[in-house]
Design a protein around this motif. Structure first.
Motif, PDB file in Angstrom:
ATOM      1  N   GLY A 399       8.592  10.584  16.534  1.00 31.80           N
ATOM      2  CA  GLY A 399       8.480   9.370  15.737  1.00 31.80           C
ATOM      3  C   GLY A 399       7.041   8.902  15.590  1.00 31.80           C
ATOM      4  O   GLY A 399       6.128   9.340  16.289  1.00 31.80           O
ATOM      5  N   LEU A 400       6.858   7.965  14.680  1.00 33.04           N
ATOM      6  CA  LEU A 400       5.527   7.457  14.340  1.00 33.04           C
ATOM      7  C   LEU A 400       5.252   6.171  15.101  1.00 33.04           C
ATOM      8  O   LEU A 400       6.127   5.312  15.236  1.00 33.04           O
ATOM      9  CB  LEU A 400       5.442   7.214  12.828  1.00 33.04           C
ATOM     10  CG  LEU A 400       4.063   6.949  12.227  1.00 33.04           C
ATOM     11  CD1 LEU A 400       3.135   8.137  12.437  1.00 33.04           C
ATOM     12  CD2 LEU A 400       4.196   6.642  10.737  1.00 33.04           C
ATOM     13  N   GLN A 462      14.458   6.346   9.102  1.00 32.86           N
ATOM     14  CA  GLN A 462      14.917   7.599   8.506  1.00 32.86           C
ATOM     15  C   GLN A 462      15.324   8.598   9.583  1.00 32.86           C
ATOM     16  O   GLN A 462      16.326   9.323   9.438  1.00 32.86           O
ATOM     17  CB  GLN A 462      13.819   8.184   7.619  1.00 32.86           C
ATOM     18  CG  GLN A 462      14.192   9.475   6.921  1.00 32.86           C
ATOM     19  CD  GLN A 462      15.372   9.289   5.961  1.00 32.86           C
ATOM     20  OE1 GLN A 462      15.543   8.226   5.375  1.00 32.86           O
ATOM     21  NE2 GLN A 462      16.174  10.329   5.804  1.00 32.86           N
ATOM     22  N   ARG A 463      14.588   8.645  10.694  1.00 34.01           N
ATOM     23  CA  ARG A 463      14.963   9.516  11.803  1.00 34.01           C
ATOM     24  C   ARG A 463      16.326   9.107  12.380  1.00 34.01           C
ATOM     25  O   ARG A 463      17.150   9.958  12.724  1.00 34.01           O
ATOM     26  CB  ARG A 463      13.896   9.446  12.913  1.00 34.01           C
ATOM     27  CG  ARG A 463      12.638  10.218  12.628  1.00 34.01           C
ATOM     28  CD  ARG A 463      11.546   9.863  13.635  1.00 34.01           C
ATOM     29  NE  ARG A 463      12.049   9.836  14.990  1.00 34.01           N
ATOM     30  CZ  ARG A 463      12.186  10.911  15.783  1.00 34.01           C
ATOM     31  NH1 ARG A 463      11.841  12.096  15.306  1.00 34.01           N
ATOM     32  NH2 ARG A 463      12.662  10.805  17.012  1.00 34.01           N
ATOM     33  N   ALA A 469      16.623  10.003  17.763  1.00 32.36           N
ATOM     34  CA  ALA A 469      16.460   8.823  18.607  1.00 32.36           C
ATOM     35  C   ALA A 469      15.626   7.768  17.889  1.00 32.36           C
ATOM     36  O   ALA A 469      14.809   8.059  17.018  1.00 32.36           O
ATOM     37  CB  ALA A 469      15.786   9.209  19.931  1.00 32.36           C
ATOM     38  N   ILE A 470      15.846   6.516  18.267  1.00 33.66           N
ATOM     39  CA  ILE A 470      15.078   5.399  17.734  1.00 33.66           C
ATOM     40  C   ILE A 470      14.793   4.429  18.878  1.00 33.66           C
ATOM     41  O   ILE A 470      15.651   4.200  19.749  1.00 33.66           O
ATOM     42  CB  ILE A 470      15.842   4.686  16.594  1.00 33.66           C
ATOM     43  CG1 ILE A 470      14.961   3.607  15.962  1.00 33.66           C
ATOM     44  CG2 ILE A 470      17.150   4.128  17.088  1.00 33.66           C
ATOM     45  CD1 ILE A 470      15.585   2.987  14.716  1.00 33.66           C
ATOM     46  N   ARG A 548      13.830   6.287  23.629  1.00 36.09           N
ATOM     47  CA  ARG A 548      12.455   5.804  23.662  1.00 36.09           C
ATOM     48  C   ARG A 548      11.556   6.714  22.841  1.00 36.09           C
ATOM     49  O   ARG A 548      11.650   7.949  22.894  1.00 36.09           O
ATOM     50  CB  ARG A 548      11.922   5.742  25.090  1.00 36.09           C
ATOM     51  CG  ARG A 548      12.713   4.807  25.990  1.00 36.09           C
ATOM     52  CD  ARG A 548      12.735   3.402  25.415  1.00 36.09           C
ATOM     53  NE  ARG A 548      11.407   2.856  25.263  1.00 36.09           N
ATOM     54  CZ  ARG A 548      10.782   2.156  26.189  1.00 36.09           C
ATOM     55  NH1 ARG A 548      11.374   1.891  27.329  1.00 36.09           N
ATOM     56  NH2 ARG A 548       9.572   1.682  25.968  1.00 36.09           N
ATOM     57  N   ILE A 549      10.659   6.116  22.089  1.00 35.51           N
ATOM     58  CA  ILE A 549       9.685   6.890  21.325  1.00 35.51           C
ATOM     59  C   ILE A 549       8.781   7.629  22.298  1.00 35.51           C
ATOM     60  O   ILE A 549       8.234   7.056  23.218  1.00 35.51           O
ATOM     61  CB  ILE A 549       8.858   5.970  20.416  1.00 35.51           C
ATOM     62  CG1 ILE A 549       9.747   5.406  19.316  1.00 35.51           C
ATOM     63  CG2 ILE A 549       7.691   6.698  19.799  1.00 35.51           C
ATOM     64  CD1 ILE A 549       9.034   4.471  18.390  1.00 35.51           C
ATOM     65  N   GLY A 550       8.609   8.915  22.072  1.00 33.80           N
ATOM     66  CA  GLY A 550       7.713   9.697  22.911  1.00 33.80           C
ATOM     67  C   GLY A 550       8.425  10.509  23.973  1.00 33.80           C
ATOM     68  O   GLY A 550       7.800  11.255  24.698  1.00 33.80           O
TER      69      GLY A 550
END
Length: 568
Positions: A399-400, A462-463, A469-470, A548-550
């Motif tokens: 993710g960004l 979008q993901r 995951a978000i 979680r992002i990352g």
């Protein structure tokens, strides 16, 4: 008879008037010859001593120090006063279009003083002058604080460059900060102008003050009557006029002083700019061809060897490389980006040092320099492309985030700088410093206009739609720019968790129209139409360790925390 004749002749020759050189050339005695000129007469000044101090040579500051500016004009004084008043009235509640409204009279005062000083606008000056206000559009459109900060700082730097007109590397760097040394001289210059006009026209100033007082009283009386007669008109006045209270007095006075000082510094700089281009940097000692070129050629070979492997990845051999080298996709996407970013920065340092020490013997040396450094620039561009490709793989996996989009933007700008260096090697480096500054300003403007928070929200939503995951905990800390994208989250509870903090912040804010960005106004309207519903369960239950992002979901050793490279 002979004796008297002899005596007569003798006496005649002895008398000074008896004969002359013209009448008797035989007896005329010629002037004595001087084979050597007479020695000069000794001077009365004392002889110089070895310890006698030599006359002081003009220093660096003498070459860059500006001439004394003419007295400030009346029109510029009114522009400075308008800047101070607008600063006090409009800048107390936040940033929006108010910053552009305050900058316009300040720019007008500087332009008036530049005209009075006889300065002419050139192409680069107009470029800086247009770029500054363009950057101030970012606070009016975006609600995020970090792109706004970059835009405001860059706008001030471009405004300073427009006033100085520098063109060298050191001139562009110092010229972007050059107004800081005009704060104290500008205040004194403005006070002298006010004192001169107040002394010569006391009656005129009395008329102006009386007229302003009468107009203010009329507006206050009739505005109050109309506002009490019509509620709609009262709402209009409340939205248009600044909200000034007694409690805000100290802050308003400080903003007034900052506006006056800033406008006076800009006008003083426009009237008498510092000549920063007068500071010249001597080139380094030229090296021999072999001594200079051999280390750079070795570096080119190293770059080429590294790029040979990277081209395999760029051309589609990603899975094959992973099978041979062993790392998982998440590890390969993460590793190397920061090293490649530093490699790009260090390459620019190497190019700068190489140009200082390059051989300068003739056409062959120039061709050698262009060939070696041009090859290094082209190879570094491939390294930039590889770094961006790795970041793209990393963002696709995790993710960004703000940090990821920021460093990707910096890497992209470094690639633009390399392209400009290549163009300078072909067409000449006269405009290279200013071209690099323009590219940085355009990058900051584009970064603010694309709204990074909006892109982060859109990419992560979008993901989530694709089953990935978000991280709701991360997304709910974004600015109002992300509201349109977060509003499209299909799950009602997750949508409510993502928008709850933003909606609470917007409800607590009562900023007027001139301190409200377009994104914030859009978010208010959107949340008013589709308010956030109460959440059925705590938000942390919707955001477990797998979201979680990352985090790499395929790695059981990952504790599920945020990306260690991400401080947000």
């Amino acid at each position: 008879m002979a004796a008297p004749v002899a005596g007569k002749q003798s006496g005649g020759s002895a008398h000074p008037r008896a004969a002359s050189p013209a009448s008797n050339p035989v007896q005329a005695s010629p002037a004595p010859l001087q084979p050597f000129p007479a020695p000069p007469r000794a001077s009365s000044a004392p002889p110089a001593t070895p310890w006698q101090p030599r006359p002081a040579q003009p220093g660096v500051f003498a070459r860059v120090r500006p001439d004394a500016p003419p007295p400030i004009g009346s029109a510029a004084l009114w522009a400075v006063l308008a800047t101070g008043i607008l600063s006090a009235l409009l800048l107390g509640e936040g940033l929006g279009i108010n910053l552009l409204l305050v900058a316009l009279p300040a720019a007008a005062g500087a332009w008036l003083e530049a005209r009075r000083a006889g300065r002419k606008a050139r192409a680069w000056t107009l470029t800086w002058a247009v770029g500054g206000p363009a950057l101030l559009v970012v606070p009016a459109l975006s609600d995020a604080g970090w792109p706004t900060f970059l835009a405001v700082v860059s706008a001030v730097a471009l405004g300073s460059l427009a006033l100085h007109g520098s063109r060298s590397w050191l001139g562009v760097l110092a010229g972007s900060l050059g107004m800081l040394d005009r704060v104290v001289p500008g205040v004194g210059w403005g006070l002298r102008g006010v004192r001169a006009r107040a002394t010569g026209s006391r009656a005129h100033w009395g008329t102006v003050l009386r007229t302003a007082a009468v107009a203010a009283v009329l507006l206050l009386v009739f505005g109050t009557l109309f506002a009490s007669a019509d509620a709609a008109f009262a709402d209009l006045l409340g939205d248009v006029l600044p909200d000034v209270s007694v409690g805000d007095g100290p802050v308003r006075v400080l903003l007034l002083a900052l506006g006056l000082v800033g406008a006076l510094a800009a006008a003083h700089t426009a009237a008498a700019p510092t000549r920063w281009d007068g500071i010249t940097v001597r080139p380094g000692r030229a090296r021999g061809r072999v001594e200079w070129a051999l280390p750079l050629i070795v570096l080119d070979v190293l770059f080429a060897a590294f790029i040979a492997l990277q081209l395999v990845v760029l051309l589609g051999g990603y899975d094959k490389v992973l099978e041979e080298t062993g790392p998982k996709p998440a590890e390969y996407a993460r590793e190397g980006f920061w090293q490649l970013l530093w490699a790009t920065l260090l390459t620019l340092v190497v190019i700068a040092l190489a140009l200082r020490l390059a051989p300068r013997g003739g056409a062959k040396d120039r061709l050698l320099v262009k060939g070696v450094l041009g090859t290094l620039c082209v190879l570094t561009l491939v390294v930039v492309a590889s770094a961006l490709r790795r970041m793209d793989l990393y963002v696709d996996a995790f993710g960004l985030t703000r940090l990821r989009i920021s460093v990707a933007a910096v890497e992209l700008w470094l690639g633009v700088v390399l392209v400009l260096i290549i163009a300078a090697g072909v067409f000449g480096a006269r405009h290279l410093p200013r071209a690099v500054a323009v590219s940085a300003a355009i990058g900051v403007l584009a970064f603010g206009l694309i709204s990074p928070d909006r892109l982060i929200a859109e990419q992560n939503v979008q993901r989530y739609r694709e089953g990935k995951a978000i991280d709701i905990t991360y997304l709910q800390n974004l600015s109002a720019d992300a509201v349109p994208a977060l509003d499209r989250i299909p799950d009602p509870n997750m949508r409510a968790c993502a928008l709850r903090e933003i909606q609470s912040t917007l409800r607590r804010s009562d900023a007027p129209w001139y301190a409200t960005s377009w994104s914030e106004a859009t978010a208010r309207d959107l949340l008013a139409e589709h308010p956030v519903a109460p959440v059925g369960s705590p938000c942390y239950e919707l955001n477990d360790t797998d979201d979680r992002i990352g985090r790499d979901p395929a790695d059981p050793a990952d504790p599920g925390r945020s990306d260690p490279y991400d401080p947000y």
